[in-house]
Scaffold this motif. Structure first.
Motif, PDB file in Angstrom:
ATOM      1  N   ALA A 114       0.831  -1.208   0.000  1.00  0.00           N
ATOM      2  CA  ALA A 114       0.000   0.000   0.000  1.00  0.00           C
ATOM      3  C   ALA A 114       0.864   1.255   0.000  1.00  0.00           C
ATOM      4  N   MET A 115       1.941   1.247   0.778  1.00  0.00           N
ATOM      5  CA  MET A 115       2.838   2.406   0.783  1.00  0.00           C
ATOM      6  C   MET A 115       3.541   2.571  -0.560  1.00  0.00           C
ATOM      7  N   ALA A 116       3.905   1.449  -1.170  1.00  0.00           N
ATOM      8  CA  ALA A 116       4.518   1.516  -2.494  1.00  0.00           C
ATOM      9  C   ALA A 116       3.528   2.084  -3.515  1.00  0.00           C
ATOM     10  N   GLN A 117       2.267   1.678  -3.402  1.00  0.00           N
ATOM     11  CA  GLN A 117       1.232   2.186  -4.304  1.00  0.00           C
ATOM     12  C   GLN A 117       1.028   3.682  -4.107  1.00  0.00           C
ATOM     13  N   ALA A 118       1.150   4.132  -2.850  1.00  0.00           N
ATOM     14  CA  ALA A 118       1.031   5.563  -2.566  1.00  0.00           C
ATOM     15  C   ALA A 118       2.156   6.344  -3.239  1.00  0.00           C
ATOM     16  N   ALA A 119       3.346   5.741  -3.299  1.00  0.00           N
ATOM     17  CA  ALA A 119       4.471   6.406  -3.953  1.00  0.00           C
ATOM     18  C   ALA A 119       4.215   6.594  -5.442  1.00  0.00           C
ATOM     19  N   TYR A 120       3.506   5.652  -6.040  1.00  0.00           N
ATOM     20  CA  TYR A 120       3.129   5.819  -7.453  1.00  0.00           C
ATOM     21  C   TYR A 120       2.044   6.886  -7.598  1.00  0.00           C
ATOM     22  N   ARG A 121       1.043   6.829  -6.718  1.00  0.00           N
ATOM     23  CA  ARG A 121      -0.063   7.792  -6.799  1.00  0.00           C
ATOM     24  C   ARG A 121       0.428   9.221  -6.580  1.00  0.00           C
ATOM     25  N   TYR A 138      10.539  -4.202   8.692  1.00  0.00           N
ATOM     26  CA  TYR A 138       9.790  -4.971   7.694  1.00  0.00           C
ATOM     27  C   TYR A 138      10.109  -4.313   6.360  1.00  0.00           C
ATOM     28  N   PHE A 139      10.596  -5.106   5.410  1.00  0.00           N
ATOM     29  CA  PHE A 139      11.139  -4.521   4.182  1.00  0.00           C
ATOM     30  C   PHE A 139      10.583  -5.219   2.952  1.00  0.00           C
ATOM     31  N   GLY A 140      10.313  -4.437   1.914  1.00  0.00           N
ATOM     32  CA  GLY A 140       9.897  -4.989   0.639  1.00  0.00           C
ATOM     33  C   GLY A 140      10.313  -4.080  -0.506  1.00  0.00           C
ATOM     34  N   HIS A 141      10.751  -4.680  -1.599  1.00  0.00           N
ATOM     35  CA  HIS A 141      11.099  -3.950  -2.816  1.00  0.00           C
ATOM     36  C   HIS A 141       9.965  -4.145  -3.816  1.00  0.00           C
ATOM     37  N   TYR A 142       9.406  -3.036  -4.308  1.00  0.00           N
ATOM     38  CA  TYR A 142       8.260  -3.095  -5.218  1.00  0.00           C
ATOM     39  C   TYR A 142       8.574  -2.397  -6.533  1.00  0.00           C
ATOM     40  N   GLN A 143       7.997  -2.938  -7.587  1.00  0.00           N
ATOM     41  CA  GLN A 143       8.197  -2.387  -8.923  1.00  0.00           C
ATOM     42  C   GLN A 143       6.844  -2.246  -9.617  1.00  0.00           C
ATOM     43  N   LEU A 144       6.663  -1.141 -10.316  1.00  0.00           N
ATOM     44  CA  LEU A 144       5.404  -0.867 -11.008  1.00  0.00           C
ATOM     45  C   LEU A 144       5.258  -1.757 -12.229  1.00  0.00           C
ATOM     46  N   ASP A 145       4.057  -2.332 -12.416  1.00  0.00           N
ATOM     47  CA  ASP A 145       3.809  -3.143 -13.605  1.00  0.00           C
ATOM     48  C   ASP A 145       3.053  -2.335 -14.659  1.00  0.00           C
ATOM     49  N   ALA A 146       2.729  -2.970 -15.765  1.00  0.00           N
ATOM     50  CA  ALA A 146       2.097  -2.273 -16.887  1.00  0.00           C
ATOM     51  C   ALA A 146       0.679  -1.816 -16.563  1.00  0.00           C
ATOM     52  N   ASN A 147       0.078  -2.369 -15.507  1.00  0.00           N
ATOM     53  CA  ASN A 147      -1.281  -1.994 -15.118  1.00  0.00           C
ATOM     54  C   ASN A 147      -1.316  -0.928 -14.035  1.00  0.00           C
ATOM     55  N   GLY A 148      -0.154  -0.370 -13.697  1.00  0.00           N
ATOM     56  CA  GLY A 148      -0.116   0.661 -12.672  1.00  0.00           C
ATOM     57  C   GLY A 148      -0.205   0.129 -11.260  1.00  0.00           C
ATOM     58  N   LEU A 149       0.160  -1.144 -11.067  1.00  0.00           N
ATOM     59  CA  LEU A 149       0.128  -1.753  -9.745  1.00  0.00           C
ATOM     60  C   LEU A 149       1.544  -2.109  -9.301  1.00  0.00           C
ATOM     61  N   MET A 150       1.825  -1.894  -8.030  1.00  0.00           N
ATOM     62  CA  MET A 150       3.126  -2.229  -7.479  1.00  0.00           C
ATOM     63  C   MET A 150       3.202  -3.735  -7.206  1.00  0.00           C
ATOM     64  N   GLN A 151       4.244  -4.368  -7.722  1.00  0.00           N
ATOM     65  CA  GLN A 151       4.432  -5.803  -7.560  1.00  0.00           C
ATOM     66  C   GLN A 151       5.691  -6.075  -6.741  1.00  0.00           C
ATOM     67  N   LEU A 152       5.569  -6.982  -5.782  1.00  0.00           N
ATOM     68  CA  LEU A 152       6.679  -7.332  -4.913  1.00  0.00           C
ATOM     69  C   LEU A 152       7.786  -8.030  -5.700  1.00  0.00           C
TER      70      LEU A 152
END
Length: 227
Positions: free
Chosen positions: A97-104, A123-137
Motif C-alpha cells: 500500500a505504501m509503495a502504491q502511494a508512492a506511485y499515486r 519490515y522490508f519490501g522492494h516493489y516495482q510498477l507493472d504495466a497496469n499501474g500496480l506495485m508488484q513485490l
C-alpha cells in the motif's frame, strides 16, 4: 463497485470507501487508539456515502506487516463487519500500500518500503510498477536487521517510503541515492487498486479465511536472571 478498506497495522488508522468513481477517505495518526477510532471512522464514511454495510460488494483490510496488535485489530474488525453483512474480504500488504502511494503521489516506479519493526529490525519490501499501474513485490517481504539487507541495483531510481528510513537512517546509508518521501504509513485508499484487480480475478474470500501476514511469526524474549 463498492468496496470498504481499512488499516490499523501501524500508528495510523485509515479507512477508505470506493463507490463507483467516488472515493472517500479518512486517515488519522492515533497510536494505541485504533480499536476506539476505526469503527466510528467506518460509520462516518458509510453515512457520508449514503450506503449501508450490506450494500457493499466486499471489505479490504491491511493484512500487515506492522504492529502485531494493530494487525490483529484490523483483521478482526474486517471479519466482524464481513460476517455481519455476509461480505467477502481481501487482505493487502501494508508495504504494498505504501509503495502504491508512492506511485499515486510521486509517479515512482521502483519503491523500497521499510516499516520500523522494533527489536532493531525493519519490515522490508522492494516493489516495482507493472504495466497496469500496480506495485508488484520483487522477491519476498522480510523482517530483517537493516545492516543485513542484501544490496540492490544502485543504478535504479528508488523511492523510499515508511518509518524504517527515519528510524535507521544511518544504517540504511547504502541507499543514499533513494529519494526520500513523506509517505510514512499505509493508507487504506492505496489498498483499493490491488483489491479491484483481486475482485476481477475472483480472489476475495469468505470472512473466516481472512489471514494476517506478520512476516515475523515468532518473537524470542530473553528471560531476565532469576525469572
Amino acid at each position: 463497485m463498492k468496496l470498504l478498506a481499512l488499516d490499523t497495522s501501524t500508528e495510523a488508522c485509515s479507512v477508505a470507501l470506493l463507490n463507483g468513481n467516488e472515493l472517500l477517505t479518512l486517515d488519522e495518526v492515533c497510536p494505541q487508539q485504533h480499536s476506539k477510532r476505526v469503527l466510528p471512522m467506518v460509520q462516518q464514511l458509510l453515512t457520508d456515502s449514503g450506503l449501508s454495510l450490506a450494500q457493499l460488494d466486499g471489505l479490504v483490510f491491511g493484512k500487515g506487516p506492522g504492529s502485531f496488535t494493530g494487525v490483529r485489530i484490523g483483521v478482526g474488525v474486517a471479519q466482524g463487519l464481513a460476517f455481519g453483512a455476509d461480505l467477502p474480504v481481501y487482505g493487502v500488504s501494508t508495504l504494498a500500500a505504501m509503495a502504491q502511494a508512492a506511485y499515486r503521489q510521486l509517479q515512482a516506479s521502483q519503491v523500497l518500503a521499510a516499516i520500523d519493526a522494533r527489536m532493531a529490525e525493519i519490515y522490508f519490501g522492494h516493489y516495482q510498477l507493472d504495466a497496469n499501474g500496480l506495485m508488484q513485490l520483487q522477491g519476498q517481504e522480510q523482517a530483517v536487521k537493516p545492516d543485513q539487507l542484501a544490496p540492490l541495483d544502485s543504478g535504479k531510481d528508488f523511492t523510499a517510503v515508511g518509518t524504517g528510513w527515519q528510524t535507521y537512517a544511518e544504517v540504511l546509508q547504502q541507499w543514499q541515492s533513494a529519494k526520500s518521501s513523506d509517505i510514512l504509513y499505509p493508507s487504506a485508499q492505496d489498498m483499493l487498486p490491488q483489491a479491484r484487480q483481486a475482485w476481477d480475478a475472483g480472489h476475495f474470500v469468505a470472512a473466516e479465511q481472512a489471514e494476517p501476514s506478520y512476516v515475523r511469526d515468532t518473537v524470542s524474549w530473553q528471560k531476565l536472571p532469576g525469572r
